[in-house]
Each structure stands twice: as structure tokens, then as C-alpha cells.
Design an enzyme around this catalytic site. Structure first.
Site, PDB file in Angstrom:
ATOM      1  N   GLU A 138       1.206   6.150  -7.211  1.00  0.00           N
ATOM      2  CA  GLU A 138       0.075   6.993  -7.603  1.00  0.00           C
ATOM      3  C   GLU A 138       0.425   8.480  -7.519  1.00  0.00           C
ATOM      4  O   GLU A 138       0.111   9.241  -8.434  1.00  0.00           O
ATOM      5  CB  GLU A 138      -1.147   6.698  -6.738  1.00  0.00           C
ATOM      6  CG  GLU A 138      -1.822   5.405  -7.101  1.00  0.00           C
ATOM      7  CD  GLU A 138      -3.132   5.200  -6.362  1.00  0.00           C
ATOM      8  OE1 GLU A 138      -3.456   5.985  -5.447  1.00  0.00           O
ATOM      9  OE2 GLU A 138      -3.840   4.238  -6.717  1.00  0.00           O
ATOM     10  N   GLU A 154       0.833  -1.212   0.000  1.00  0.00           N
ATOM     11  CA  GLU A 154       0.000   0.000   0.000  1.00  0.00           C
ATOM     12  C   GLU A 154       0.865   1.258   0.000  1.00  0.00           C
ATOM     13  O   GLU A 154       0.537   2.247  -0.679  1.00  0.00           O
ATOM     14  CB  GLU A 154      -0.944  -0.001   1.199  1.00  0.00           C
ATOM     15  CG  GLU A 154      -1.950   1.123   1.176  1.00  0.00           C
ATOM     16  CD  GLU A 154      -2.883   1.099  -0.028  1.00  0.00           C
ATOM     17  OE1 GLU A 154      -3.049   2.163  -0.667  1.00  0.00           O
ATOM     18  OE2 GLU A 154      -3.444   0.044  -0.344  1.00  0.00           O
TER      19      GLU A 154
END
Length: 122
Positions: free
Chosen positions: A72, A65
């Protein structure tokens, strides 16, 4: 006061973790599930080898994550407008999180299914 490079690196890494937990919805969800798994490990007195599996699953999901968030944010910075390659990079990073999360669910079932069944039978 300037910190030595080695200590500053840890400070920056810790700051990245804290920022991700504070700002990323999925990181909050993963953190909550990790905390629940750790509490259940203590409550059910999970044996050390199984507890290590729980820790491994938590570590993999949290690491994936964090990498997903980094990818991102980097893609968003480099390519603010939509682009097929940017979408592919983001989707692949999210896919890595999904793979580790599925592994974590499998570990959770393996480790906790029997103790939960015994507890419910009481």
C-alpha cells in the site's frame, strides 16, 4: 557508530514491524488478537502441536499485514492519484490478509473451542 550489514538488516526489519504496529490500525488489531491467542494458549495449557498451529496462524497474519502495508505504501508513493491498477494491487494485498485471517479464525476455533466449552461448563 555503523552497525555491520547483517545486524543493520535486523534493526531495519524490527523498525518496520514497530512502525507498522504503531501506525497501522489493522496491525494493532492483529497484534491484540495475537496477544489474546497467546495468553489463552497459556491459560488453557494448549498442547504443543496446537500451540504451533496458533503460532503459524499468528505468523501468517502478521506477515501478510506487513506485506500489505508495504504494498500500500509503495503504491501510494508511486501512484498518488487513483488508478485501476493501483487499486487492484492494493485490493489483492488486502485479500491476502483476509485469507490468512480466515485461516487464523479456523485455527482458533479448532484449538480453543473445546477448552472454552469445558471452561464454561464448570
Amino acid at each position: 557508530m555503523r552497525l555491520p550489514k547483517e545486524i543493520a538488516a535486523f534493526v531495519h526489519a524490527f523498525r518496520g514491524i514497530v512502525q507498522s504496529v504503531r501506525n497501522e490500525r489493522h496491525m494493532k488489531i492483529h497484534t491484540a488478537f495475537a496477544a489474546a491467542a497467546l495468553v489463552l494458549s497459556v491459560v488453557f495449557r494448549i498442547p504443543a502441536p496446537h500451540f504451533l498451529l496458533v503460532l503459524l496462524a499468528i505468523t501468517l497474519v502478521m506477515s501478510a499485514e506487513l506485506m500489505n502495508t508495504a504494498i500500500e505504501k509503495t503504491v501510494d508513493l508511486a501512484m498518488p492519484e487513483q488508478h485501476p491498477l493501483a487499486r487492484t494491487a492494493k485490493d489483492a494485498a488486502a485479500g491476502a490478509v483476509l485469507v490468512t485471517a480466515v485461516f487464523a479464525v479456523i485455527v482458533g476455533l479448532y484449538v480453543f473451542l473445546h477448552p472454552v466449552r469445558e471452561w464454561l461448563a464448570i
